[in-house]
Motif scaffolding. Sequence first.
Motif, PDB file in Angstrom:
ATOM      1  N   LEU A 179      63.545  65.854  65.085  1.00 49.46           N
ATOM      2  CA  LEU A 179      62.788  66.742  64.201  1.00 49.46           C
ATOM      3  C   LEU A 179      61.593  67.403  64.876  1.00 49.46           C
ATOM      4  O   LEU A 179      61.117  68.449  64.414  1.00 49.46           O
ATOM      5  CB  LEU A 179      62.339  65.963  62.967  1.00 49.46           C
ATOM      6  N   LEU A 180      61.099  66.813  65.958  1.00 51.66           N
ATOM      7  CA  LEU A 180      59.997  67.424  66.709  1.00 51.66           C
ATOM      8  C   LEU A 180      60.493  68.205  67.928  1.00 51.66           C
ATOM      9  O   LEU A 180      59.706  68.554  68.802  1.00 51.66           O
ATOM     10  CB  LEU A 180      59.001  66.352  67.163  1.00 51.66           C
ATOM     11  N   THR A 181      61.784  68.489  67.980  1.00 50.35           N
ATOM     12  CA  THR A 181      62.358  69.184  69.134  1.00 50.35           C
ATOM     13  C   THR A 181      61.581  70.448  69.474  1.00 50.35           C
ATOM     14  O   THR A 181      61.232  71.239  68.581  1.00 50.35           O
ATOM     15  CB  THR A 181      63.830  69.543  68.878  1.00 50.35           C
ATOM     16  N   PRO A 182      61.303  70.685  70.750  1.00 54.30           N
ATOM     17  CA  PRO A 182      60.639  71.940  71.139  1.00 54.30           C
ATOM     18  C   PRO A 182      61.597  73.125  71.152  1.00 54.30           C
ATOM     19  O   PRO A 182      61.169  74.254  71.387  1.00 54.30           O
ATOM     20  CB  PRO A 182      60.141  71.633  72.561  1.00 54.30           C
ATOM     21  N   ARG A 183      62.878  72.873  70.894  1.00 52.33           N
ATOM     22  CA  ARG A 183      63.859  73.957  70.863  1.00 52.33           C
ATOM     23  C   ARG A 183      64.608  73.894  69.531  1.00 52.33           C
ATOM     24  O   ARG A 183      65.761  73.474  69.460  1.00 52.33           O
ATOM     25  CB  ARG A 183      64.830  73.832  72.035  1.00 52.33           C
ATOM     26  N   PRO A 184      63.954  74.301  68.432  1.00 51.13           N
ATOM     27  CA  PRO A 184      64.591  74.175  67.116  1.00 51.13           C
ATOM     28  C   PRO A 184      65.816  75.076  66.991  1.00 51.13           C
ATOM     29  O   PRO A 184      65.819  76.205  67.496  1.00 51.13           O
ATOM     30  CB  PRO A 184      63.479  74.593  66.149  1.00 51.13           C
ATOM     31  N   PRO A 185      66.865  74.599  66.324  1.00 55.87           N
ATOM     32  CA  PRO A 185      68.060  75.414  66.115  1.00 55.87           C
ATOM     33  C   PRO A 185      67.880  76.334  64.921  1.00 55.87           C
ATOM     34  O   PRO A 185      66.883  76.249  64.194  1.00 55.87           O
ATOM     35  CB  PRO A 185      69.139  74.361  65.817  1.00 55.87           C
ATOM     36  N   GLU A 186      68.832  77.213  64.694  1.00 49.15           N
ATOM     37  CA  GLU A 186      68.784  78.018  63.480  1.00 49.15           C
ATOM     38  C   GLU A 186      69.017  77.127  62.264  1.00 49.15           C
ATOM     39  O   GLU A 186      68.376  77.306  61.224  1.00 49.15           O
ATOM     40  CB  GLU A 186      69.836  79.121  63.506  1.00 49.15           C
TER      41      GLU A 186
ATOM     42  N   VAL B 180      60.618  65.937  58.032  1.00 44.60           N
ATOM     43  CA  VAL B 180      61.662  66.869  57.595  1.00 44.60           C
ATOM     44  C   VAL B 180      61.043  68.188  57.144  1.00 44.60           C
ATOM     45  O   VAL B 180      61.510  69.278  57.510  1.00 44.60           O
ATOM     46  CB  VAL B 180      62.500  66.238  56.469  1.00 44.60           C
ATOM     47  N   VAL B 181      59.992  68.116  56.359  1.00 45.96           N
ATOM     48  CA  VAL B 181      59.340  69.335  55.857  1.00 45.96           C
ATOM     49  C   VAL B 181      58.710  70.112  57.014  1.00 45.96           C
ATOM     50  O   VAL B 181      58.801  71.346  57.078  1.00 45.96           O
ATOM     51  CB  VAL B 181      58.299  68.984  54.791  1.00 45.96           C
ATOM     52  N   ALA B 182      58.080  69.412  57.951  1.00 47.79           N
ATOM     53  CA  ALA B 182      57.494  70.088  59.107  1.00 47.79           C
ATOM     54  C   ALA B 182      58.572  70.778  59.939  1.00 47.79           C
ATOM     55  O   ALA B 182      58.366  71.898  60.433  1.00 47.79           O
ATOM     56  CB  ALA B 182      56.717  69.085  59.962  1.00 47.79           C
ATOM     57  N   ALA B 183      59.732  70.133  60.097  1.00 47.07           N
ATOM     58  CA  ALA B 183      60.833  70.740  60.852  1.00 47.07           C
ATOM     59  C   ALA B 183      61.329  72.005  60.168  1.00 47.07           C
ATOM     60  O   ALA B 183      61.733  72.970  60.833  1.00 47.07           O
ATOM     61  CB  ALA B 183      61.973  69.740  61.010  1.00 47.07           C
ATOM     62  N   ALA B 184      61.303  72.022  58.822  1.00 44.35           N
ATOM     63  CA  ALA B 184      61.782  73.183  58.080  1.00 44.35           C
ATOM     64  C   ALA B 184      60.876  74.398  58.240  1.00 44.35           C
ATOM     65  O   ALA B 184      61.269  75.511  57.876  1.00 44.35           O
ATOM     66  CB  ALA B 184      61.921  72.830  56.602  1.00 44.35           C
TER      67      ALA B 184
ATOM     68  N   VAL C 189      66.758  73.662  57.431  1.00 43.62           N
ATOM     69  CA  VAL C 189      67.171  72.258  57.414  1.00 43.62           C
ATOM     70  C   VAL C 189      68.003  71.979  56.176  1.00 43.62           C
ATOM     71  O   VAL C 189      67.648  72.401  55.063  1.00 43.62           O
ATOM     72  CB  VAL C 189      65.951  71.312  57.441  1.00 43.62           C
ATOM     73  N   VAL C 190      69.113  71.275  56.365  1.00 45.46           N
ATOM     74  CA  VAL C 190      69.912  70.753  55.259  1.00 45.46           C
ATOM     75  C   VAL C 190      69.894  69.234  55.364  1.00 45.46           C
ATOM     76  O   VAL C 190      70.270  68.673  56.397  1.00 45.46           O
ATOM     77  CB  VAL C 190      71.355  71.269  55.290  1.00 45.46           C
ATOM     78  N   LEU C 191      69.444  68.579  54.308  1.00 38.91           N
ATOM     79  CA  LEU C 191      69.348  67.124  54.253  1.00 38.91           C
ATOM     80  C   LEU C 191      70.303  66.616  53.190  1.00 38.91           C
ATOM     81  O   LEU C 191      70.187  66.967  52.018  1.00 38.91           O
ATOM     82  CB  LEU C 191      67.913  66.706  53.920  1.00 38.91           C
ATOM     83  N   LEU C 192      71.284  65.799  53.586  1.00 38.01           N
ATOM     84  CA  LEU C 192      72.212  65.185  52.651  1.00 38.01           C
ATOM     85  C   LEU C 192      71.840  63.717  52.516  1.00 38.01           C
ATOM     86  O   LEU C 192      71.786  62.990  53.524  1.00 38.01           O
ATOM     87  CB  LEU C 192      73.656  65.327  53.121  1.00 38.01           C
ATOM     88  N   THR C 193      71.569  63.274  51.296  1.00 36.86           N
ATOM     89  CA  THR C 193      71.084  61.915  51.096  1.00 36.86           C
ATOM     90  C   THR C 193      71.420  61.425  49.695  1.00 36.86           C
ATOM     91  O   THR C 193      71.568  62.226  48.762  1.00 36.86           O
ATOM     92  CB  THR C 193      69.562  61.847  51.312  1.00 36.86           C
TER      93      THR C 193
ATOM     94  N   ARG D  79      57.753  66.410  47.096  1.00 35.29           N
ATOM     95  CA  ARG D  79      56.286  66.449  47.077  1.00 35.29           C
ATOM     96  C   ARG D  79      55.722  67.084  48.349  1.00 35.29           C
ATOM     97  O   ARG D  79      54.786  67.885  48.303  1.00 35.29           O
ATOM     98  CB  ARG D  79      55.736  65.029  46.930  1.00 35.29           C
ATOM     99  N   ALA D  80      56.289  66.708  49.491  1.00 32.80           N
ATOM    100  CA  ALA D  80      55.785  67.238  50.762  1.00 32.80           C
ATOM    101  C   ALA D  80      56.055  68.731  50.901  1.00 32.80           C
ATOM    102  O   ALA D  80      55.287  69.448  51.541  1.00 32.80           O
ATOM    103  CB  ALA D  80      56.412  66.474  51.930  1.00 32.80           C
ATOM    104  N   ALA D  81      57.163  69.189  50.307  1.00 33.43           N
ATOM    105  CA  ALA D  81      57.544  70.599  50.453  1.00 33.43           C
ATOM    106  C   ALA D  81      56.780  71.518  49.511  1.00 33.43           C
ATOM    107  O   ALA D  81      56.749  72.739  49.729  1.00 33.43           O
ATOM    108  CB  ALA D  81      59.034  70.758  50.206  1.00 33.43           C
ATOM    109  N   ALA D  82      56.169  70.962  48.468  1.00 26.75           N
ATOM    110  CA  ALA D  82      55.494  71.787  47.467  1.00 26.75           C
ATOM    111  C   ALA D  82      54.434  72.679  48.112  1.00 26.75           C
ATOM    112  O   ALA D  82      53.490  72.195  48.737  1.00 26.75           O
ATOM    113  CB  ALA D  82      54.855  70.889  46.409  1.00 26.75           C
ATOM    114  N   GLY D  83      54.633  73.980  48.004  1.00 23.31           N
ATOM    115  CA  GLY D  83      53.690  74.933  48.563  1.00 23.31           C
ATOM    116  C   GLY D  83      53.804  75.135  50.057  1.00 23.31           C
ATOM    117  O   GLY D  83      53.070  75.938  50.630  1.00 23.31           O
TER     118      GLY D  83
END
Length: 390
Positions: A298-305, A328-332, A337-341, A352-356
């Motif tokens: 998630l902290l990759t310096p080369r983020p994918p599409e 996860v929110v920071a990576a987005a 990002v698609v998260l299946l859980t 909560r983390a994604a709000a705003g």
Amino acid sequence: MIETLAVEGYRSLRDVVVPLGRLTVVTGANGTGKSSLYRAMRLLADAGSGDLIASLARSGGLDSVRWAGPEVVSRAMRAGEVPVQGTVRSGPVRLRLGVSGDSFGYAVDLGLPTHSESGRFPLDPRIKAEAVWSGSVLRPATSLVERAGAAVRIRDGRTWAQTRTIAGSDSILTELAGSDQAHEVREVRERLRGWRFYDHLRTDPEAPAREARLATRTPVLAHDGADVAAALATIEEIGREDLLADAVAAAFDGSRVEFVEDGPRLGLALRQAGMLRPLAAAELSDGTVRYLMLVAALLTPRPPELLVLNEPETSLHPDLLPSLAQLVVAAAEEAQVVLLTHAAHLVDLVGRAAAGAVDLARVELAKDLGETVVVGQGRLEAPPWQWPKR
């Protein structure tokens, strides 16, 4: 950004069109189709790398992965007035996969090979139709490349300037990638093959991640997490050491990652408060190793599409989920990002983390007579979608 994912005739996904946001959380009880949706996305990525037919063959061919229910689910069946039963098939066997975004779309329609086509490879399906288009929906005015059977035509401005034929085992994404008239095909291929998936991070006692490995700069974590030490060291080296330190300290009560250099090899260790020495990767719990792998991903310096995580909470202690949600929110903010859980607590924490912070789409899957459906999505509420014609 990818806006729509469409799947028809694959496992329990009889006919599903899913909207995607910058961050999409896909939930549902076990057996509702999350894994099928994940595999469908992987098949689309396989199309970009030219491995779609082989991937389906390795799964047993179309007969092993296609929708196993009736071709038509009647109103009486849904109401329980008559039992679910087979009907006389009126159309051909189909497995259709598609994706579209703000700038492009791609869809492929696969079917069974004829007797003469199957030969020694009976599990290899055949591509019956394909299309590449501009914008989010396939229309005559937006179509750029069309394939029906073996015949392919390519648009040049307002006219169809080029036609050619392609074998049923080949995709336009590989066969036309070198054509000067089909630069859109190259773009689609590169975007699909650049998608990144994590669902088989190995944490068992024999996992390569627990051993020192050749030290080489690693901006992208391997799919199994084998090079986690080099990936974390790369994150630190490029100037993200504060992010790495915060992600580890928040999860493990002030702990920090250390690296063990053994000649040309690099190993991973964790320095914990109160311990006289750092713990080597071989001594760490499965959950700790898995969390460190997720940090590297998630902290990759080369983020994918597009980054897809399938049940990342597996083997993690609940206390680690708040830190994972923040990651996860920071990576987005850098990649879609698609998260299946199926972890309701993680879903709540991500919300909560994604709000705003980022655009969050929630997709809940359920089963209806064996068919995967999107909860709350009526027939007229699904994103608009059109399949190419055979």
